[in-house]
Design an enzyme around this catalytic site. Structure first.
Site, PDB file in Angstrom:
ATOM      1  N   GLU A  51     -20.623  16.082 -20.365  1.00 43.12           N
ATOM      2  CA  GLU A  51     -21.893  16.600 -20.895  1.00 43.12           C
ATOM      3  C   GLU A  51     -22.996  16.524 -19.854  1.00 43.12           C
ATOM      4  O   GLU A  51     -22.969  15.644 -18.997  1.00 43.12           O
ATOM      5  CB  GLU A  51     -22.310  15.736 -22.103  1.00 43.12           C
ATOM      6  CG  GLU A  51     -21.215  15.611 -23.126  1.00 43.12           C
ATOM      7  CD  GLU A  51     -21.516  14.581 -24.216  1.00 43.12           C
ATOM      8  OE1 GLU A  51     -22.658  14.064 -24.242  1.00 43.12           O
ATOM      9  OE2 GLU A  51     -20.615  14.317 -25.021  1.00 43.12           O
ATOM     10  N   LYS A  56     -26.550  15.383 -18.518  1.00 43.22           N
ATOM     11  CA  LYS A  56     -27.439  14.280 -18.871  1.00 43.22           C
ATOM     12  C   LYS A  56     -28.839  14.879 -18.956  1.00 43.22           C
ATOM     13  O   LYS A  56     -29.494  15.132 -17.943  1.00 43.22           O
ATOM     14  CB  LYS A  56     -27.385  13.161 -17.837  1.00 43.22           C
ATOM     15  CG  LYS A  56     -28.192  11.937 -18.275  1.00 43.22           C
ATOM     16  CD  LYS A  56     -27.917  10.735 -17.401  1.00 43.22           C
ATOM     17  CE  LYS A  56     -28.554   9.478 -17.960  1.00 43.22           C
ATOM     18  NZ  LYS A  56     -30.023   9.578 -18.073  1.00 43.22           N
ATOM     19  N   ASP A  86     -32.695  15.489 -19.398  1.00 44.64           N
ATOM     20  CA  ASP A  86     -33.798  14.654 -18.937  1.00 44.64           C
ATOM     21  C   ASP A  86     -34.961  14.779 -19.903  1.00 44.64           C
ATOM     22  O   ASP A  86     -35.910  15.520 -19.680  1.00 44.64           O
ATOM     23  CB  ASP A  86     -34.214  15.090 -17.527  1.00 44.64           C
ATOM     24  CG  ASP A  86     -34.997  14.002 -16.832  1.00 44.64           C
ATOM     25  OD1 ASP A  86     -35.138  12.907 -17.413  1.00 44.64           O
ATOM     26  OD2 ASP A  86     -35.471  14.242 -15.718  1.00 44.64           O
ATOM     27  N   TYR A 141     -25.954  14.644 -29.030  1.00 39.86           N
ATOM     28  CA  TYR A 141     -24.846  14.249 -28.151  1.00 39.86           C
ATOM     29  C   TYR A 141     -24.075  13.004 -28.580  1.00 39.86           C
ATOM     30  O   TYR A 141     -23.126  12.616 -27.911  1.00 39.86           O
ATOM     31  CB  TYR A 141     -25.303  14.097 -26.704  1.00 39.86           C
ATOM     32  CG  TYR A 141     -26.486  13.161 -26.486  1.00 39.86           C
ATOM     33  CD1 TYR A 141     -26.420  11.816 -26.840  1.00 39.86           C
ATOM     34  CD2 TYR A 141     -27.647  13.639 -25.894  1.00 39.86           C
ATOM     35  CE1 TYR A 141     -27.491  10.973 -26.630  1.00 39.86           C
ATOM     36  CE2 TYR A 141     -28.730  12.802 -25.679  1.00 39.86           C
ATOM     37  CZ  TYR A 141     -28.639  11.471 -26.058  1.00 39.86           C
ATOM     38  OH  TYR A 141     -29.696  10.641 -25.844  1.00 39.86           O
ATOM     39  N   LYS A 194     -25.279  10.416 -11.835  1.00 40.86           N
ATOM     40  CA  LYS A 194     -26.597  10.997 -11.589  1.00 40.86           C
ATOM     41  C   LYS A 194     -26.638  11.931 -10.383  1.00 40.86           C
ATOM     42  O   LYS A 194     -25.931  11.725  -9.396  1.00 40.86           O
ATOM     43  CB  LYS A 194     -27.619   9.868 -11.369  1.00 40.86           C
ATOM     44  CG  LYS A 194     -27.693   8.882 -12.530  1.00 40.86           C
ATOM     45  CD  LYS A 194     -28.904   9.098 -13.394  1.00 40.86           C
ATOM     46  CE  LYS A 194     -30.097   8.463 -12.777  1.00 40.86           C
ATOM     47  NZ  LYS A 194     -31.207   8.247 -13.682  1.00 40.86           N
ATOM     48  N   CYS A 220     -61.656  32.810   5.437  1.00 40.30           N
ATOM     49  CA  CYS A 220     -60.211  33.006   5.572  1.00 40.30           C
ATOM     50  C   CYS A 220     -59.752  32.454   6.916  1.00 40.30           C
ATOM     51  O   CYS A 220     -60.315  32.820   7.951  1.00 40.30           O
ATOM     52  CB  CYS A 220     -59.881  34.493   5.474  1.00 40.30           C
ATOM     53  SG  CYS A 220     -58.158  34.883   5.872  1.00 40.30           S
ATOM     54  N   CYS A 267     -58.420  35.833   9.071  1.00 37.71           N
ATOM     55  CA  CYS A 267     -59.284  36.922   9.557  1.00 37.71           C
ATOM     56  C   CYS A 267     -60.760  36.545   9.530  1.00 37.71           C
ATOM     57  O   CYS A 267     -61.616  37.361   9.863  1.00 37.71           O
ATOM     58  CB  CYS A 267     -59.047  38.197   8.747  1.00 37.71           C
ATOM     59  SG  CYS A 267     -59.720  38.132   7.081  1.00 37.71           S
ATOM     60  N   CYS A 289     -59.442  36.122  -0.172  1.00 35.60           N
ATOM     61  CA  CYS A 289     -59.973  36.570   1.106  1.00 35.60           C
ATOM     62  C   CYS A 289     -60.534  37.958   0.880  1.00 35.60           C
ATOM     63  O   CYS A 289     -59.858  38.831   0.329  1.00 35.60           O
ATOM     64  CB  CYS A 289     -58.848  36.610   2.141  1.00 35.60           C
ATOM     65  SG  CYS A 289     -59.274  37.603   3.568  1.00 35.60           S
ATOM     66  N   CYS A 308     -57.271  42.011   6.932  1.00 34.84           N
ATOM     67  CA  CYS A 308     -56.698  40.665   7.039  1.00 34.84           C
ATOM     68  C   CYS A 308     -55.207  40.739   7.365  1.00 34.84           C
ATOM     69  O   CYS A 308     -54.413  41.224   6.563  1.00 34.84           O
ATOM     70  CB  CYS A 308     -56.899  39.885   5.741  1.00 34.84           C
ATOM     71  SG  CYS A 308     -56.190  38.221   5.830  1.00 34.84           S
TER      72      CYS A 308
END
Ligand code: IVH
Length: 787
Positions: A118, A120, A122, A230, A319, A413, A416, A431, A437
């Site tokens: 299965e 795991k 989180d 589970y 893990k 920026c 440029c 910008c 640019c």
């Protein structure tokens, strides 16, 4: 994180480790506010375990190695678990798994036992109690013996059945599983929080834990939480299956979501194969997992093996490398994107995160930096999950050096030197250099050539950067004037610049072949679809679906490129902001010139067609008037006006009192006149009227193409991976047969195509009782229905 270990006695070190682990535990389990990443926590734990193994006299009974979780916080009622909620031993290497399996084989005197495999998950472990088929109580794990009563919050989660299906369930049934927040929902939640200037969630796990521990269940109800079952808890005498995997199938029958990634296999090899397959699929899963779990499948054998302390001998968690790590911010730079958006990027001390070396992480925007208060020199937690760009999730404040200063957005920026500006109400700084640019130009060319746009094979970001930096291309259309010699010359200069100059005959031949392939790929890209072309232009807010809508409804580039924004809005799904963005793009002479140059250099749109007849009803006078966004002119007033003035062109100069005699209220008439007399609107109205008339002609004369397709009106969801084609290809084939391909499963879904390793979408389809096709069935259907 490094801690000096020399000159400290094992006893002192054990005390130090315990203090740190307990502090971390408290923050993680009670405050839902983890301060150190899991990887660091695991390291501390392992170090303490090692010390205690070597010096058994130091292994005190209250060591964190000997207890699970932390005590519950006081706000919720306590629940004593009838059956303790266990924890799992962790393993990080193949050898540890082989040892685990060997121990089972020796104790039971068997070989290659079957395991339930299965993911795991989180999230947050919970236990659900059902009496006579009705959900009566739900609790968190707490310290394993006593948890918190979160029944009211759990009731708000739709994945949790309030009443069981079927009738063969035991009178008392406890089901255990994981509450989690799907990644997409987490991203959506955070994007929204960022926009609103609210608190962002550090990761989906914190999202799940924080949401469940809300004292107000109406808040929990707004959070997108999900659940996977589970394991069993306390169960009243009943005729139950003999294996764990069969029990999970029963759970599913009774109405619990069970991950479709659960499998069975034999022996250590079967476990390790699963670990690698799930590891490879991890990034693409719709939810976070931090490993896999192996459980001996035979329930009698489980009972025989029993426990050591609070972990079962018959199960183990294997893990994956951690997705979060701590590192230091060396600098904060600004990246300028295709539309000029200035994104702050943290340059980091290189750190391994989930198997990849991370040196940069996004900080999203200036507001986010201010919220996190990230400063150059800070120690931070970086996270890399799924295919998302690594991001800085938080600062480790107690490690901040004394001399740091808050970060500020630069005024200009970095590429440029144009001013960086921020529109009112927007979080993004841009910008203002646009076409001048170089950074914006570069990004727009990278986007133009990318796979989902013009799909120029081999012309990736690195190469485009070189082409731009060395002056071979300035705008997108320049790609189509590159010759063989240009590529060779560019490569020569790039090699010279980088100090890599293999001037051999063979290298020369290889280079020529490379350049020829590129030329061919560029040539090949000239034949494309209108939809791809529109997407490739890189207009802000025009993603693939908007490009497709434009192509489908209007049919031809010549038409689209001259549409003023009110008419763009006649297409469903195109709103004012998107329409104005397209209008702004098309109003720039440089952009129109680029389109001309592309067409002149041979780009051909192979699928242009007449205006869709579907547009006809949207071209009614009242809709047109409403699309102009004239102040006070509601839809009702627009309809009234449309009825009164057959010749709508007269609106441009009809006197105000005529409008009033036509029935408009005086203030509406005044607003209309004021709008109409504004020079900006004079032009807009003229252009809009002209194109509107033209569209009416075109839509009126376009042929009815309403032929019915086999999947007309059907909504389909694709999930998992297919072997004969990609999901995109399968989607395109189904669309060609009339289907609408959607991203998520709902009651409106007609069927789901589930490939290998399909996950939560498949679960959802099953729970809603929606038809599921496997790949074989899809292929058979496509073969019978060629488009
Ligand atoms: S079984 C005796 N199965 O991992 C077995 N746990 O340390 C008890 N978890 O707190 C747990 N996915 O939150 C089991 N497929 C899975 C799991 C899983 C995630 C979590 C659970 C538990 C922790 C075990």
């Amino acid at each position: 994180m490094t801690t000096p270990t020399n000159a400290i006695t094992p006893a002192a070190r054990a005390v130090e480790l315990r203090t740190r682990i307990e502090e971390a535990n408290y923050r993680y389990h009670v405050l839902d506010d983890a301060q150190i990443p899991d990887a660091d926590y695991d390291r501390l734990m392992r170090e303490l375990e090692a010390i205690e193994a070597e010096h058994p006299e130091l292994a005190v009974v209250d060591s964190p190695t000997r207890r699970v979780g932390a005590s519950p916080s006081r706000e919720f009622a306590e629940v004593r678990h009838e059956l303790r909620m266990l924890s799992l031993a962790n393993a990080f290497s193949d050898e540890e798994i082989e040892d685990f399996v060997r121990r089972i084989e020796e104790r039971l005197d068997i070989t290659d036992p079957v395991f339930s495999l299965e993911p795991k998950f989180d999230g947050l472990a919970i236990s659900l109690r059902y009496e006579n088929g009705v959900f009566v109580q739900g609790a968190t794990r707490g310290d394993g013996e006593t948890g918190e009563d979160v029944t009211v919050n759990l009731r708000t989660i739709k994945a949790i059945p309030l009443r069981l299906r079927g009738d063969d369930w035991p009178a008392v049934l406890e089901v255990r599983g994981e509450i989690y927040m799907p990644r997409a929902e987490f991203e959506r939640y955070n994007a929204h929080a960022r926009e609103q200037g609210g608190k962002v969630l550090a990761n989906p796990r914190n999202g799940a834990a924080g949401s469940l521990r809300q004292l107000d269940p109406t808040i929990t109800a707004t959070r997108p939480l999900a659940f996977f079952a589970y394991a069993p808890g306390a169960i009243a005498e009943a005729d139950l299956p003999k294996t764990h995997s069969a029990l999970l199938r029963k759970f599913r029958d009774w109405g619990f979501p069970v991950s479709s990634l659960v499998e069975t296999a034999r022996g250590a090899q079967g476990c390790l194969d699963y670990y690698r397959r799930i590891g490879a699929a991890r990034d693409g899963l719709p939810f976070d997992i931090d490993g896999v779990v192996y459980k001996l499948d035979d329930l009698d054998a489980q009972r025989e093996l029993g426990f050591v302390g609070r972990t079962p001998r018959w199960a183990i968690a294997h893990k994956f490398p951690a997705q979060e790590q701590s590192t230091r911010v060396l600098a904060i730079d600004i990246n300028i994107g295709r539309t000029g958006a200035a994104t702050p990027i943290a340059r980091l001390e290189p750190v391994q995160v989930a198997g990849v070396v991370v040196t940069n992480a996004t900080l999203h925007n200036a507001d986010q930096i201010a919220r996190l208060d990230v400063r150059v020199g800070d120690s931070v937690i970086v996270r890399r999950a799924g295919d998302v760009i690594p991001e800085v999730v938080r600062v480790i404040e107690d490690q901040r050096p004394a001399d740091t200063v808050p970060w500020q957005m630069p005024s200009h920026c970095p590429i440029c030197q144009s001013e960086l500006v921020r529109e009112e109400g927007q979080v993004v700084w841009r910008c203002s250099g646009e076409l001048i640019c170089p950074a914006q130009r570069k990004e727009s060319i990278i986007h133009f050539a990318s796979r989902r746009a013009m799909d120029i094979d081999g012309l990736g970001a690195r190469l485009i950067e070189d082409l731009c930096d060395l002056g071979f291309v300035v705008s997108i259309a320049d790609l189509y004037k590159l010759g063989l010699d240009d590529f060779l010359e560019m490569k020569r200069r790039a090699d010279a610049r980088d100090g890599t100059t293999p001037e051999t005959v063979k290298a020369g031949k290889v280079a020529t072949r490379w350049a020829e392939n590129l030329i061919e790929a560029i040539e090949h890209s000239k034949q494309t679809t209108l939809e791809r072309f529109l997407f490739a232009l890189g207009i802000e807010h025009v993603g693939e679906s908007t490009a497709k809508a434009l192509a489908t409804w209007f049919g031809r580039l010549e038409l689209i490129r001259h549409l003023p924004w009110p008419l763009l809005k006649l297409v469903p799904d195109i709103g004012g902001e998107v329409a104005r963005s397209i209008d702004r793009f098309l109003a720039q002479e440089g952009n129109q010139a680029a389109i001309d140059a592309l067409l002149m250099r041979g780009v051909r749109l192979t699928d242009e067609h007449d205006v869709s007849p579907k547009l006809r009803p949207n071209l009614a006078t009242d809709q047109f008037l409403a699309s102009l966004e004239i102040p006070k002119l509601t839809e009702r007033r627009a309809a009234q006006l449309a009825a009164a003035f057959e010749d709508i062109e007269r609106l441009a100069d009809v006197p105000e009192h005529h409008l009033i005699t036509a029935g408009l209220p005086a203030d509406t008439a005044a607003a209309l006149v004021q709008w109409r007399d504004d020079p900006v609107h004079v032009d807009l109205l003229k252009r809009s009227l002209r194109t509107w008339n033209r569209l009416r002609e075109l839509a009126g004369s376009s042929r009815e193409v309403e032929q019915s397709l086999p999947l007309d009106g059907k909504t389909v969801v694709l999930t998992g991976s297919l072997s004969a084609m990609t999901r995109d290809e399968a989607g395109a084939r189904l669309e060609a047969l009339g289907a609408k391909v959607a991203g998520s499963v709902s009651k409106k879904t007609d069927f789901v195509v589930a490939g290998e390793s399909a996950g939560s979408k498949l679960d959802k389809a099953r729970s809603l009782g929606i038809e599921v096709w496997d790949e074989a069935r899809l292929l058979e259907y496509l073969a019978r229905n060629p488009d």
